[in-house]
Design an enzyme around this catalytic site. Sequence first.
Site, short mmCIF file in Angstrom:
data_model
loop_
_atom_site.label_atom_id
_atom_site.label_comp_id
_atom_site.label_asym_id
_atom_site.label_seq_id
_atom_site.Cartn_x
_atom_site.Cartn_y
_atom_site.Cartn_z
N GLY A 54 10.73 59.46 18.11
CA GLY A 54 10.81 59.23 19.55
C GLY A 54 10.21 57.89 19.91
O GLY A 54 9.47 57.32 19.12
N CYS A 81 8.66 60.56 11.61
CA CYS A 81 8.19 59.41 12.37
C CYS A 81 7.21 59.83 13.47
O CYS A 81 6.13 60.27 13.19
CB CYS A 81 9.40 58.66 12.93
SG CYS A 81 8.98 57.04 13.53
N TYR A 82 7.61 59.75 14.73
CA TYR A 82 6.73 60.20 15.81
C TYR A 82 6.30 61.65 15.58
O TYR A 82 5.18 62.04 15.90
CB TYR A 82 7.47 60.05 17.14
CG TYR A 82 6.71 60.54 18.35
CD1 TYR A 82 5.65 59.81 18.88
CD2 TYR A 82 7.05 61.74 18.98
CE1 TYR A 82 4.93 60.26 19.99
CE2 TYR A 82 6.36 62.20 20.09
CZ TYR A 82 5.30 61.46 20.58
OH TYR A 82 4.62 61.91 21.68
N HIS A 169 12.70 57.36 8.32
CA HIS A 169 13.80 58.19 8.83
C HIS A 169 14.77 58.61 7.72
O HIS A 169 15.63 57.84 7.33
CB HIS A 169 14.58 57.40 9.89
CG HIS A 169 13.80 57.23 11.15
ND1 HIS A 169 13.80 58.16 12.16
CD2 HIS A 169 12.96 56.25 11.56
CE1 HIS A 169 13.01 57.75 13.12
NE2 HIS A 169 12.49 56.60 12.79
N GLU A 171 17.17 60.59 8.00
CA GLU A 171 18.49 60.85 8.58
C GLU A 171 19.34 59.59 8.72
O GLU A 171 20.51 59.67 9.08
CB GLU A 171 18.33 61.54 9.95
CG GLU A 171 17.84 60.65 11.09
CD GLU A 171 16.32 60.49 11.16
OE1 GLU A 171 15.65 60.70 10.12
OE2 GLU A 171 15.80 60.15 12.23
N ASP A 227 39.99 67.52 21.01
CA ASP A 227 39.15 68.63 21.47
C ASP A 227 39.95 69.74 22.12
O ASP A 227 39.79 70.91 21.77
CB ASP A 227 38.07 68.12 22.44
CG ASP A 227 37.31 66.94 21.87
OD1 ASP A 227 37.41 66.71 20.65
OD2 ASP A 227 36.62 66.24 22.63
N LYS A 369 31.88 66.48 16.59
CA LYS A 369 33.27 66.05 16.44
C LYS A 369 33.81 66.25 15.02
O LYS A 369 34.93 66.70 14.85
CB LYS A 369 33.37 64.57 16.84
CG LYS A 369 34.78 64.06 17.00
CD LYS A 369 35.24 64.30 18.40
CE LYS A 369 36.57 63.70 18.72
NZ LYS A 369 36.86 63.83 20.17
#
Length: 513
Positions: A54, A81-82, A169, A171, A227, A369
């Site tokens: 964050g 992280c945060y 991170h 990710e 979608d 998605k």
Amino acid sequence: MKEAIAILDFGSQYTQLIARWVRHAKVYCKIYPYSTEVETLKRDKVTGIILSGGPASVFAEKAPRPDVRIFDLGIPVLGICYGLQLMGAMLGGEVAKSESREYGHGTLRFKQESRLFDGISRGEIRVWNSHGDRMIRLPLGFKAIGVTENSEFAAIESESQRLYGLQFHPEVSHTEGGSDILKNFLYKICGCKGDWVLEEFIKIKTEEIRTTVGNAHVILGLSGGVDSSVAAALIHQAIGDQLTCVFVDNGLLRKGEREEVEELFRGHFNMDLKVIDARARFLKALKGVNDPEQKRKIIGREFVFVFEETVKGMKEVEFLAQGTLYPDVIESVPINGSPATLIKTHHNVGGLPEEMNLKLMEPLRELFKDEVRELGEKLGLPHKLLWRHPFPGPGLGVRVMGDIREEYLEILRNADAILIEEMREGGYYDEVWQAFCVFLPIRTVGVMGDERTYDYVIAVRIVESEDAMTADWARLPHEFLQKVSNRIINEVKRVNRVVLDISSKPPSTIEWE
Ligand code: XMP
């Protein structure tokens, strides 16, 4: 599905990425506001908790903090992280304030064995950093399992408390083996087995739709995009003819689009499809309108009107189905004391009014998605539809500059069809984010054969992008561009000039209006 990971969101730009990696690992997860109470997490039977990064500093006056009881639940927690700094600061460790942010690549050296690093054989990996403060003293019971150039405590754990923290991170794709680290957390630490598979989702959803709908009728606005098409296929599989799809031909569609929708959904899937020809109505409402925002408003308004009229004429419709996706419904986090949580409005929906008195059905609202595309494949939708470039709701209405006329639309449709055909032919279509033509109502002088011409201009826009927030023009070979230009000028009447848009976003946008 029994496994569920909770991602507490502290406002990181990467929160959705974490969620996507977890889903990729076949584990269901949901993003929660950081302040979610443990009662909610217990009710949802979460198997593990991830604290996102964050932008805040743990020293900030209104620093967002989670319910402190999450650390005592006995459920594994991974702070990123945060999230790591919070864990440190809230559990009695020490975090040092930093004036500048450490941003970019670093090297993580493994210091002690940890289940987080299982299967990663190298002794060190490149990691992606983006943090200000850093931990300088561990809370009781923790040990450092990895260090970087700038931090003795870049990876930490307290195995007995099932608490883990990463300063970098995992990710982000720049972190080597980042997805393996996350997978280790899910499988080796939280004990997940990976029960999030789409076949199971289809089974559960189909059953749920059947039970919810009973004998009632469902209506769905089909745009021909990914979608709404996948939502239609899923609901149709569940309730067959109790679903009616409405496709509004607003006259702003691309060449052959209406026919393709008819062929696939009515022809192939045998769905109850109502095609409403509203071309004249839209064109009339748009006549003489030049302002882009005004055009968008009119197109949205007319769509709602036509859709409502269609539904009014049908009996026993109780549900309105929409292809809303997970990113549309994730609550944005109020960081720095902003008052209430905001729900993002989805601009594809067109704001169908509440007076319609229909119950909403959004069977894709848990999916990203890429999951929707995979689902579409399993439901038998063609690859071509599932991987179509984005197409704006107002359609060609925002690609004919200024006043919209049928003549202009026809020129644009023909030019665009040539560009798309060549993009597919050349193997570039799937490589770029979007490719389309724009009609410019400007006439310039040309010469064809012995004759002087005075005709319109077509602009070609081809962009590369990850998420449409930023974009750059695609550097395609000159020979390809030459072919597109030649074909458009030779084959489309009233066009004698093709130009290429070489602007990036920002400062330009992808669409021209
Ligand atoms: P811009 O032009 O803002 O576009 O750079 C970013 C992405 O959004 C698409 N777009 C829209 N999609 N309704 C939509 O459903 C709209 O009104 C709309 N306007 C832009 C655009 O095609 C690009 O992919």
